[in-house]
Write an enzyme that holds these catalytic residues in place. Structure first.
Site, PDB file in Angstrom:
ATOM      1  CB  CYS B 273      -0.963  -0.027   1.181  1.00 58.16           C
ATOM      2  SG  CYS B 273      -0.162  -0.114   2.780  1.00 58.16           S
ATOM      3  NE  ARG B 278      -3.811   2.753   2.565  1.00 61.70           N
ATOM      4  CZ  ARG B 278      -3.794   3.673   1.582  1.00 61.70           C
ATOM      5  NH1 ARG B 278      -4.864   3.864   0.844  1.00 61.70           N
ATOM      6  NH2 ARG B 278      -2.720   4.389   1.339  1.00 61.70           N
TER       7      ARG B 278
END
Lengths: 332, 316
Positions: B273, B278
């Protein structure tokens, strides 16, 4: 000067026993004023000036209805000493709620996303609220509760003796406020002649309440929601794709959704001030744009636009979107 | 109720019966809130959330202060992490149940970190903090837990869970070369990576993937260049969850990741990410909900790759 207030309010002389008695209803409506600039012939558009509410925005209606509802349910008041309210808010609801709750003697905690401008946060502090500033979701999930709602709910869940959360996104009184006041006002002020109502969506309370009341009077009245384009920067508003946070929104109560490129909220608001001396904020600019878009398709017999609040607390946003304002000469 | 029906279905699919699996339900947790072999840990995007209230007994860890190396860009050193966990009352034999805000986003990062240091039994609470909050019947408190300190014996870092730039860059160069060959020799020539080739999954927002923006607005950690690693597949991390924060069903996830987006089920996968958090969430999905055997989190992610001199970048 000796003023005699015979009842709680004297509407003829406009003398009131308290700010609470000034809150609008069918006997004491906020004004409707005709807007002519850019409106094609054959259409009539009236702006409902919600900034004439005592605390300066349409949110006085929902804030007071939610507080009264909590008092009537025994959630606030003498039976719950020391209990206050906690609410996620980006501005207007918090300001109305903070001032009205403080006036009633309830502590207020407002949970505000960090993107809310400093001037609005200071207004909340001025009105007596304690503030929690949350980081916005960095990569928000569609439909998920954002950080401010979760944090406000946390306070209410973890310390129920200290806080109750009115929750404008779920509280039926948010919608009922408009069903009981804004709707009857418009019906009465237009002599039943209103054909279109234009409102923006934030919690959707205004559009839902107006639709419920006005369609019961005349099912042909069109309720039109005006939304900013996705990725917008118009405080207080939501695109339908972001409306998952509101439990109040019922698409069946809206006849049409008009999407407007959000930058036009700002250009239109500035023009309303210059051409009509209407101190309309960006959301009002957006709503007017939506009404003009509909007027280009069909004549609007008698359209009422909900102008939520005025431009005075958005000067920084206006400057950001209207570079022609320049730096106004730099810092004072 | 659909939610519980779905939960039951999922438990059947990935064998959560008896609580053996890594994704646990609220019911599983409520039955174990006082279990001394369980330690519940909350990790939020916004640490204010834990302070405002949490599930009784939950230990709060701050992802920025507690779960990062204090000086260099890295995971915490083993001794430092072991000391922290021990002080908070956790040992390496505890069943650690993680949950947090934003659909377990940073809780999943903590899950990856604990697995990186070979903690045996780590679970993630399905729905995380928001689903728990939404149910007024479930307990919630501001009271801080006080567990007696423990000695945490930490394992050696498990590099099979962590991708480095040294591994990612050759994949990018190869993908870039294949795209070049396609341009010169027509669409069919050497177009596709082999069936056993590593899938790169970019979990950032579509605008970050396309290069329209370098980072979501207002974030400090950024890169010099925008775009994505050549050959990467765009699947934003939030696609894996329902509006209530629970993970989608195994069938829905399989359709999305494998059938629709083309993640290769029998090949290695690497998720990345912007700063590596994430992607931990997607790492969990690929490794534990879809059962891919070889899944790594590239925690250097775009803030490393997008700053490399000479590295190939694709846009749009």
């Amino acid at each position: 000067m000796k003023v005699q207030v015979e009842s709680e309010r004297d509407l003829q002389r406009r003398v009131f026993d308290s700010v609470l008695d000034m809150l609008p209803d069918v006997d004491n409506p906020t004004p409707l004023v005709r807007v002519r600039d850019a409106v094609p012939s054959g259409s009539v558009l009236l702006a409902k000036l919600e900034w004439m509410n005592p605390l300066g925005s349409v949110k006085d209606r929902a804030a007071w209805a939610m507080l009264r509802g909590l008092e009537e349910a025994g959630e606030l008041g003498p039976s719950r000493p020391g209990r206050g309210v906690v609410e996620p808010t980006s501005g207007n609801t918090g300001f109305s709620l903070a001032a009205l709750a403080s006036m009633r003697g309830y502590p207020v905690r407002a949970v505000v996303p960090a993107k809310v401008p400093l001037e609005k946060r200071l207004l909340l502090r001025l009105a007596g609220a304690e503030l929690d500033v949350t980081n916005d979701a960095l990569c928000p999930l569609p439909g998920a509760e954002d950080g401010a709602i979760g944090l406000a709910r946390s306070h209410a869940r973890a310390q129920p003796d200290k806080y109750v959360m009115p929750n404008q996104y779920e509280n039926a009184n948010n919608t009922l406020a408009h069903e009981h006041t804004t709707g009857p006002e418009i019906w009465h002020q237009t002599g039943g002649g209103v054909t279109h109502v234009f409102a923006a969506l934030g919690t959707a309370g205004t559009a839902m309440g107006l639709s419920r009341f006005l369609k019961a009077q005349n099912p042909l009245i069109k309720i039109i929601a005006v939304q900013p384009s996705a990725g917008h920067d118009v405080p207080g508003l939501r695109n339908v794709s972001e409306l998952g946070v509101s439990k109040l929104y019922d698409p069946a109560l809206v006849d049409r959704i008009v999407e407007i490129p959000y930058e036009r909220a700002y250009t239109r608001a500035a023009r309303l001030l210059r051409r009509e001396a209407l101190r309309a904020g960006p959301s009002s600019g957006l709503i007017f744009e939506g009404a003009l878009a509909v007027a280009a398709d069909e004549p609007i017999g008698l359209g009422v636009m909900i102008f939520c609040d005025d431009v005075l607390k958005y000067t920084a946003s206006m400057a950001k979107h209207l570079p022609e304002l320049g730096d106004a000469g730099g810092p004072a | 109720m659909t939610v519980s029906a779905q939960g039951v279905a999922r438990e059947g699919v990935i064998d959560l019966s008896g609580g053996a699996g890594p994704l646990v339900s609220q019911r599983w947790l409520t039955e174990r809130l006082r279990d001394p072999s369980v330690r519940l840990v909350e990790v939020d995007v916004d640490p204010k959330q834990y302070a405002a209230g949490h599930i009784p007994g939950a230990i709060g860890l701050d992802w920025a202060k507690d779960l990062q190396h204090p000086t260099r860009r890295d995971v915490p050193e083993p001794g430092v992490l072991a000391k922290l966990l021990g002080e908070r009352g956790i040992n390496e034999r505890h069943t650690v149940v993680l949950y947090g805000d934003s659909a377990n986003w940073f809780a999943a990062y903590a899950f990856w970190l604990l697995k990186l240091y070979r903690h045996a039994d780590v679970r993630l609470l399905d729905g995380g903090r928001s689903k728990w909050l939404a149910d007024d019947k479930l307990p919630f408190t501001t009271e801080l837990p006080s567990f007696a300190p423990e000695t945490y014996r930490i394992g050696a870092i498990d590099l099979s869970l962590r991708a480095t730039v040294a591994e990612v860059l050759p994949l990018a160069v190869a993908a870039s070369a294949r795209a070049g060959a396609r341009t010169h020799a027509g669409a069919d020539a050497g177009a596709h990576a082999g069936a056993g080739a590593t899938s790169l999954v970019d979990v950032r927002s579509p605008d970050e993937f396309s290069g329209k923006i370098i980072a979501p607005p207002g974030l400090n950690e950024t890169a010099q260049r925008a775009g994505h690693i050549p050959g990467a597949i765009s699947i934003p991390w939030g696609s894996a969850v329902n509006p209530d924060g629970t993970f989608k069903t195994e069938a829905e996830l399989r359709k999305l990741y494998i059938e629709d987006k083309g993640v290769r089920a029998n090949a290695p996968a690497i998720a990345y990410c912007r700063i590596g958090e994430r992607s931990s969430h997607t790492w969990f999905v690929l490794r534990y909900l879809l059962g891919l055997r070889d899944v790594k989190n590239y925690d250097g992610s775009w803030t490393e790759y997008g700053n490399l001199i000479g590295a190939p970048i694709d846009k749009a």
